[in-house]
Motif scaffolding. Structure first.
Motif, PDB file in Angstrom:
ATOM      1  N   LEU A 139      29.485 -14.776 -48.997  1.00 25.37           N
ATOM      2  CA  LEU A 139      29.916 -13.393 -48.830  1.00 25.37           C
ATOM      3  C   LEU A 139      30.655 -12.944 -50.083  1.00 25.37           C
ATOM      4  N   THR A 140      30.263 -11.803 -50.629  1.00 27.49           N
ATOM      5  CA  THR A 140      30.994 -11.221 -51.748  1.00 27.49           C
ATOM      6  C   THR A 140      31.894 -10.127 -51.208  1.00 27.49           C
ATOM      7  N   VAL A 141      33.166 -10.227 -51.535  1.00 28.24           N
ATOM      8  CA  VAL A 141      34.164  -9.241 -51.118  1.00 28.24           C
ATOM      9  C   VAL A 141      34.674  -8.539 -52.364  1.00 28.24           C
ATOM     10  N   ARG A 142      34.586  -7.245 -52.352  1.00 28.71           N
ATOM     11  CA  ARG A 142      35.092  -6.440 -53.460  1.00 28.71           C
ATOM     12  C   ARG A 142      36.562  -6.115 -53.172  1.00 28.71           C
ATOM     13  N   TYR A 143      37.429  -6.494 -54.097  1.00 28.77           N
ATOM     14  CA  TYR A 143      38.878  -6.299 -53.960  1.00 28.77           C
ATOM     15  C   TYR A 143      39.210  -4.850 -53.604  1.00 28.77           C
ATOM     16  N   GLU A 144      38.533  -3.941 -54.251  1.00 30.30           N
ATOM     17  CA  GLU A 144      38.800  -2.515 -54.018  1.00 30.30           C
ATOM     18  C   GLU A 144      38.479  -2.124 -52.576  1.00 30.30           C
TER      19      GLU A 144
ATOM     20  N   GLU B 136      28.174 -17.247 -61.910  1.00 29.05           N
ATOM     21  CA  GLU B 136      27.275 -18.394 -61.713  1.00 29.05           C
ATOM     22  C   GLU B 136      27.441 -18.975 -60.308  1.00 29.05           C
ATOM     23  N   ALA B 137      28.670 -19.073 -59.825  1.00 22.41           N
ATOM     24  CA  ALA B 137      28.914 -19.585 -58.474  1.00 22.41           C
ATOM     25  C   ALA B 137      28.303 -18.656 -57.432  1.00 22.41           C
ATOM     26  N   ARG B 138      28.455 -17.366 -57.616  1.00 22.73           N
ATOM     27  CA  ARG B 138      27.863 -16.402 -56.671  1.00 22.73           C
ATOM     28  C   ARG B 138      26.355 -16.574 -56.601  1.00 22.73           C
TER      29      ARG B 138
ATOM     30  N   VAL C  83      34.905 -11.057 -43.174  1.00 21.98           N
ATOM     31  CA  VAL C  83      35.276 -12.409 -43.609  1.00 21.98           C
ATOM     32  C   VAL C  83      35.349 -13.337 -42.396  1.00 21.98           C
ATOM     33  N   CYS C  84      35.979 -12.884 -41.335  1.00 20.55           N
ATOM     34  CA  CYS C  84      36.083 -13.696 -40.114  1.00 20.55           C
ATOM     35  C   CYS C  84      34.699 -14.030 -39.566  1.00 20.55           C
ATOM     36  N   ALA C  85      33.813 -13.047 -39.545  1.00 25.57           N
ATOM     37  CA  ALA C  85      32.460 -13.292 -39.049  1.00 25.57           C
ATOM     38  C   ALA C  85      31.754 -14.328 -39.925  1.00 25.57           C
ATOM     39  N   HIS C  86      31.926 -14.218 -41.222  1.00 27.76           N
ATOM     40  CA  HIS C  86      31.306 -15.166 -42.155  1.00 27.76           C
ATOM     41  C   HIS C  86      31.831 -16.585 -41.927  1.00 27.76           C
ATOM     42  N   LEU C  87      33.113 -16.702 -41.638  1.00 29.14           N
ATOM     43  CA  LEU C  87      33.732 -18.017 -41.453  1.00 29.14           C
ATOM     44  C   LEU C  87      33.660 -18.503 -40.002  1.00 29.14           C
ATOM     45  N   ASP C  88      33.140 -17.661 -39.114  1.00 26.04           N
ATOM     46  CA  ASP C  88      33.101 -17.969 -37.684  1.00 26.04           C
ATOM     47  C   ASP C  88      34.508 -18.220 -37.147  1.00 26.04           C
ATOM     48  N   VAL C  89      35.407 -17.299 -37.533  1.00 24.69           N
ATOM     49  CA  VAL C  89      36.808 -17.345 -37.103  1.00 24.69           C
ATOM     50  C   VAL C  89      37.061 -16.083 -36.286  1.00 24.69           C
ATOM     51  N   GLU C  90      37.765 -16.231 -35.190  1.00 21.13           N
ATOM     52  CA  GLU C  90      38.054 -15.073 -34.357  1.00 21.13           C
ATOM     53  C   GLU C  90      39.030 -14.138 -35.067  1.00 21.13           C
ATOM     54  N   TRP C  91      38.695 -12.852 -35.067  1.00 18.29           N
ATOM     55  CA  TRP C  91      39.550 -11.820 -35.659  1.00 18.29           C
ATOM     56  C   TRP C  91      40.817 -11.681 -34.837  1.00 18.29           C
ATOM     57  N   GLU C  92      41.947 -11.551 -35.524  1.00 17.22           N
ATOM     58  CA  GLU C  92      43.226 -11.264 -34.876  1.00 17.22           C
ATOM     59  C   GLU C  92      43.912 -10.173 -35.667  1.00 17.22           C
ATOM     60  N   SER C  93      44.480  -9.190 -34.979  1.00 14.44           N
ATOM     61  CA  SER C  93      45.123  -8.074 -35.676  1.00 14.44           C
ATOM     62  C   SER C  93      46.289  -8.541 -36.541  1.00 14.44           C
TER      63      SER C  93
ATOM     64  N   TYR D 284      31.238 -19.860 -48.594  1.00 11.79           N
ATOM     65  CA  TYR D 284      31.899 -19.267 -49.747  1.00 11.79           C
ATOM     66  C   TYR D 284      32.127 -17.777 -49.568  1.00 11.79           C
ATOM     67  N   ILE D 285      33.290 -17.376 -50.049  1.00 14.38           N
ATOM     68  CA  ILE D 285      33.652 -15.966 -50.143  1.00 14.38           C
ATOM     69  C   ILE D 285      33.980 -15.736 -51.615  1.00 14.38           C
ATOM     70  N   HIS D 286      33.245 -14.853 -52.231  1.00 11.58           N
ATOM     71  CA  HIS D 286      33.448 -14.564 -53.646  1.00 11.58           C
ATOM     72  C   HIS D 286      34.224 -13.248 -53.748  1.00 11.58           C
ATOM     73  N   LEU D 287      35.477 -13.346 -54.161  1.00 13.15           N
ATOM     74  CA  LEU D 287      36.318 -12.162 -54.303  1.00 13.15           C
ATOM     75  C   LEU D 287      36.161 -11.629 -55.712  1.00 13.15           C
ATOM     76  N   ILE D 288      35.574 -10.435 -55.811  1.00 11.07           N
ATOM     77  CA  ILE D 288      35.417  -9.817 -57.118  1.00 11.07           C
ATOM     78  C   ILE D 288      36.371  -8.632 -57.217  1.00 11.07           C
ATOM     79  N   ARG D 289      36.690  -8.309 -58.430  1.00 15.21           N
ATOM     80  CA  ARG D 289      37.599  -7.199 -58.712  1.00 15.21           C
ATOM     81  C   ARG D 289      37.177  -6.630 -60.060  1.00 15.21           C
ATOM     82  N   HIS D 290      37.523  -5.386 -60.319  1.00 16.15           N
ATOM     83  CA  HIS D 290      37.149  -4.831 -61.621  1.00 16.15           C
ATOM     84  C   HIS D 290      37.691  -5.763 -62.701  1.00 16.15           C
TER      85      HIS D 290
END
Length: 189
Positions: free
Chosen positions: A102-107, A94-96, A120-130, A55-61
């Protein structure tokens, strides 16, 4: 269903799984990353269907979430939209707490996109690509309301700068608990 000892939800989960498998096969990809806000209302079922999901929890103000929701649905009653936003925010917290991840802050995402996407890539075990930073250069299908974001900022194909943070005094009381839970506001106002 009785012979296989599958209940209605089990059958629905099999259907969901098959549909996602089909979409992945058509896309040529092997991982789904979904940012559908409506899924917050059924996160418990999604977690039951895919118990090994990451899970990636995208939070924003929360005030910016409300402002975006109001702008996206100008025909809706603002009080109803605010109520819906507070429900989503409560479910997100509650989900978090229950799912971890991983919690990702939108800002942070808009201020330092590469660094956040690398995490995010590291959390998902996905190779980073530019090329991930130029998402507009790939065909993601149509922008449809209800299936992902559909406004002009997302259609630009690049991450746009975030808004300036609002003053605590501008936050409606209904959003204060979420602002505190997400670290946007101190415990006492």
């Amino acid at each position: 269903m009785q012979t296989s000892e599958l209940g209605k939800e089990d059958i629905e989960h099999l259907l969901w799984d098959r549909m996602l498998h089909r979409e992945l096969s058509l896309s040529g990809k092997d991982i789904v990353v979904d940012k559908t806000p409506g899924n917050l209302l059924l996160w418990r079922r999604l977690a039951a269907c895919w118990p090994h999901a990451r899970y990636i929890h995208l939070i924003r103000h929360p005030l910016h979430i409300l402002e975006s929701a109001l702008a996206g649905r100008p025909e809706e009653d603002p009080a109803r939209t605010e109520g819906l936003v507070t429900t989503y925010l409560r479910e997100l917290e509650e989900a978090r707490e229950e799912l971890g991840g991983l919690t990702v802050r939108y800002e942070d995402l808009t201020a330092d996109t590469e660094e956040v996407i690398r995490k995010v890539c590291a959390h998902l075990d996905v190779e980073w690509e530019s090329g991930m930073l130029a998402y507009g250069s790939a065909d993601h299908g149509p922008f449809v309301q209800g299936i992902g974001d559909f406004n002009e900022k997302i259609k630009s194909g690049v991450v746009q700068p975030g808004r300036e943070m609002p003053a605590d005094s501008a936050v409606p009381e209904s959003l204060v608990p979420a602002c505190r839970a997400f670290g946007y506001m101190a415990a006492a106002r």
